[in-house]
Every structure is written in C-alpha cells, then in structure tokens.
Design an enzyme around this catalytic site. Sequence first.
Site, mmCIF file in Angstrom:
data_model
loop_
_atom_site.group_PDB
_atom_site.id
_atom_site.type_symbol
_atom_site.label_atom_id
_atom_site.label_comp_id
_atom_site.label_asym_id
_atom_site.label_seq_id
_atom_site.Cartn_x
_atom_site.Cartn_y
_atom_site.Cartn_z
ATOM 1 N N THR A 172 -151.530 53.576 1.460
ATOM 2 C CA THR A 172 -151.942 54.709 0.712
ATOM 3 C C THR A 172 -152.140 54.888 -0.709
ATOM 4 O O THR A 172 -152.158 55.575 -1.505
ATOM 5 C CB THR A 172 -151.326 55.955 1.348
ATOM 6 O OG1 THR A 172 -149.762 55.949 0.931
ATOM 7 C CG2 THR A 172 -151.383 56.320 2.874
ATOM 8 N N SER A 221 -141.881 55.369 -6.936
ATOM 9 C CA SER A 221 -142.804 55.794 -6.015
ATOM 10 C C SER A 221 -144.132 55.276 -6.431
ATOM 11 O O SER A 221 -144.374 54.760 -7.571
ATOM 12 C CB SER A 221 -142.959 57.420 -5.792
ATOM 13 O OG SER A 221 -143.655 57.981 -6.964
ATOM 14 N N LYS A 222 -145.293 55.493 -5.549
ATOM 15 C CA LYS A 222 -146.445 54.933 -5.753
ATOM 16 C C LYS A 222 -147.151 55.849 -7.024
ATOM 17 O O LYS A 222 -148.008 55.125 -7.776
ATOM 18 C CB LYS A 222 -147.458 55.322 -4.568
ATOM 19 C CG LYS A 222 -147.136 54.341 -3.399
ATOM 20 C CD LYS A 222 -147.891 54.857 -2.234
ATOM 21 C CE LYS A 222 -147.134 53.987 -1.181
ATOM 22 N NZ LYS A 222 -147.693 54.222 0.285
ATOM 23 N N ARG A 223 -146.441 56.999 -7.374
ATOM 24 C CA ARG A 223 -147.041 57.817 -8.542
ATOM 25 C C ARG A 223 -146.556 56.835 -9.945
ATOM 26 O O ARG A 223 -147.231 57.107 -10.807
ATOM 27 C CB ARG A 223 -146.401 59.092 -8.607
ATOM 28 C CG ARG A 223 -147.173 60.130 -7.656
ATOM 29 C CD ARG A 223 -146.547 61.484 -7.374
ATOM 30 N NE ARG A 223 -145.339 61.337 -6.802
ATOM 31 C CZ ARG A 223 -145.126 61.368 -5.460
ATOM 32 N NH1 ARG A 223 -146.140 61.617 -4.751
ATOM 33 N NH2 ARG A 223 -143.919 61.628 -5.005
ATOM 34 N N HIS A 224 -145.454 56.143 -9.677
ATOM 35 C CA HIS A 224 -145.054 55.457 -11.112
ATOM 36 C C HIS A 224 -146.080 54.182 -11.027
ATOM 37 O O HIS A 224 -145.790 53.209 -10.811
ATOM 38 C CB HIS A 224 -143.586 55.118 -10.817
ATOM 39 C CG HIS A 224 -142.600 55.895 -11.013
ATOM 40 N ND1 HIS A 224 -141.939 56.331 -9.951
ATOM 41 C CD2 HIS A 224 -142.020 56.374 -12.219
ATOM 42 C CE1 HIS A 224 -140.932 57.313 -10.534
ATOM 43 N NE2 HIS A 224 -141.081 57.268 -11.727
#
Length: 481
Positions: free
Chosen positions: A11, A250-253
């Site tokens: 994702t 996280s993927k957000r970083h």
Amino acid sequence: MVRVRFAPSPTGLLHIGNARMAVFNWLFAKRYKGTFILRIEDTDAVRSEKKFIDQLINDLHWLGLTWQEGPDVGGQYGPYLQSERLHIYHDICQRFLKEGLAYRCYCTSEKLEERRQIARLTGKPPRYDNRCRDLTDKQKKEFESTGLKFTIRFKVPEELLVFDDLVRGSCQFDMSLIGDFVIMRSDGTPSFHFAVAVDDTMMQITHVIRGEDHLSNTPCHILLFHALHQKPPQFAHLSLTMGADRALLSKRHGAFSISEYRKLGYLPEVLLNYMVLLGWAPRDKKEKFMVDDIVGTFEISDMSKASSVFDQQKLDWLGGQYIREADLERLTNLAIPYLQNAGFISTDENKIDRTKLRLTVDAVRNNISCMSQFVQEADIFFKDTIVSEIHVEFLSSEISQAVLLSFSRELHKMNPLSPEILKGVLTAVQKETGINGKGLYMPIRIALTGREHGPTLYDIINILGINTCKKRTERFLLVKK
Ligand code: GLU
C-alpha cells in the site's frame, strides 16, 4: 526445517521499518539454512497497488535479499499473492461454518459503531458482544429476507491464552476481552487475521518474525491455528523503529523509503548493515560488518526489547566508511548518472574522460556518505567556481595576495605534477612569503575551489590541471605580474 516469511501489504513504498522485518527474517533463514518466503498481503484491493509490489521486489533485490518462494519465483505452496488465494479462504471459511467454529453476523457497521460508542461511554471494553452467535434459524431467515449482508465471525473461547515469544518471553491475553472477530468481510474478502493464519498454516511457516505492533493480533491467530489443526509457529515480535521525532517510522515518512535512499546513492550494503543494527548488535560491538560475516552469530533472542531510533548521522557515518573502502571502478560507474543529471558530463558514455572521473571520485570519496553528494563535492572540477564576497575579501588581503602571487609564479614551473613537486612548490611559496600553515594553504584552496574544505591540494591541482589552476589563481590577483 525453518520456514519464515516477509508479508508486506503493498500500500506504499517499502520503508526502513518494514524492510528491517524482511532483513531479520532473511537473516534468520540464512542462520538456520531455512527457507525465506515473500508473501504479498494484498487483500485490501482499494489500497493495494501493483506498482508497489514491483517496487518492493525491486528494492528487496537491490538490498541483496533473495527468497526461495514468492510471487516472482513461484514455489510449491503458492500462489504467494493473497488476492490469488481467495478461493482457499472461502473453502476454509465454509468448513469453519459447518464445524460450528464460525457464524454469520448481520450487524451493520453503523450499528457496531453505535454500540462501540455506548461501550466507551459506559466504560466497558469496546468489544463485539457476540450477539449474532446464537441466532435461531428463524432470526437468520428474517435477516436474510431483508437482504442484509453478513460477515463471518470466529467464536472466541473465554480463556486465558498464554504463549512464549522468542523476544518478549511469556505473553498472556485474557480472551474474554476480545469479542468474536470477523474472518470474512461482507464483500467476500478475508480479514487480515484469517488470511495470515490460513497462509501461515498452508505455507508451513515455522517462525513468525514481525513487528510488535502485531503482538495483540497473535492470540487471534493462535486460536485460528488451533481451529486449522495446526501447531502454531513460534513467534518473535521485534520492537519497532522510531524517527528522530519519536514517531514510529511509517510509510508517511516518505524520506525513509528504501527507494529514496537508493535514489540518494547510498550503497545497499550500508543500508543492510544499518538496518541490522536497529535492535541488534554483534557481541564484539563492531558496528561495521558485512551481513554474511555475522550470520553465524545472529540469535533472535538477542534482539532488543526497546525500540530503536533511526539515526541519520550514524547511517551517514556508515555510508562514508563503506564508500572509502569500495572498489573505485564501481564507485565511478555509480557516480556517472548523477554527473550526467547535473549536466557535468556527456550523456554519451564514449565521450566521458574516465581517467579524470576516476581521479575525481577517489579525491572526493572521503567526504561523502552517498553518491548524490558526489555532485556537490565534485562540482569544482566540472564548472567554474563561485567565490563568495567574504572569500573575495579574504583573498584581497595583503597576506593572501602575497601567497597567490608567489603560487601563480611557481605554477608556471611545476609541470609535470607530483606530490613531491607540489610540496616543493609550497615550500618555495612559504620561503618567499614567510607565510605558512593555514595562511599558506587557505588562499590557494579558496582561489582554486571557492571553498574552505575539500580534497587535498594535490588532488585539486592534479585534476584541474595547471592551466585551470593558473586561471583560477590569477583572477584574484589585484596587481598583475
Ligand atoms: N501484512 C502485515 C503488515 O504489513 C504483516 C503481517 C504479518 O507479518 O503477520 O504489517
């Protein structure tokens, strides 16, 4: 026979936190000469994307990881994409229904949310209250006649569930706090718990090594293993990694994605070494190692229970160490695309002066942690330098002028160049001007590069060539010779 798996959900981009789980699974398989499996958990059709699967396979390969079974290599327990295993989950779910291990639940998501709110307000655990567990046939028929969609829930026994985790030791969960959980959603896709337990069973996984964020899911998985008549695998829940802001990686970083580090030109062995250090350390405490050299000493029980903090400075330090020792030809090849992108060298490989390039890479490698930094460090060799006002002022001082004048005169004499000749030249300038140390080197360095730091003077002059050095020095002479 050890069988472990890395089971990412595609994702987003693979980030350091996730890739680290892949690395420890791979390392564990190597340690015990077992099988490492890549399984893609893509049952969330809305958030999963094919491009992320391709990218994560690419990134894992780039890191040097290989797997014996996976969507790209096949294997006897496939398919390895969960989206291709839906029929398996359906069949098992039907069996659970028949055996009375599971049941249809007609509660709508709105109703469930409403009940959760009420539970919260009355201080009760927000668990599902199992109300559809004992519906009569008549009630079921009524629900179905209204066209209500149903989920399938697994019956959770009210018991104390205890298991041993290889990292965290004995773990206990009071299952009476967990309501019957969904194994099949109303759209016919399996829940995360169900797909994981079915796949781990069918793929004969012996050790589940994953992040501690999954610890609370494990009791549900253990119940499912029992229902599948499978001895649960051994679990190792690894502590997670945080960013400098103390938030979980996280993927957000975005900046922590493997592909970002790859783009920046970190060497893969640097990232691999660094990820192993997040939560583990060799007994001799040496921080720089080739992963192959520590395989024999790796014990999963030595993994730290405390979370690790991602330290960019340490990664850069390690990056620099590896670049210093890397094969020059390899680094030269890696540097080429960065220089081409910056417009410093031709895009036609045949027109590249490899000798100059090799010398440049060698001169600059001590000052960089990743190959993209090469462009800023080496630009002095490919384009005119910009000298700041402060530096121009410094070069106009009486002392600097004396050094530059003497140096430019000596430059005419020093052909060919060697470290000895350069030393002789500097000694001559020193004798003539009576200036030494920083007072001697700094004006020359700044005149030639516009900077106070960088490669050795010998490398700078050798790469620039005598004529460019003359030109760069003479432009600062206020009184021409
Ligand atoms: N797909 C899960 C994740 O990406 C991993 C589940 C597991 O390792 O059991 O977090």
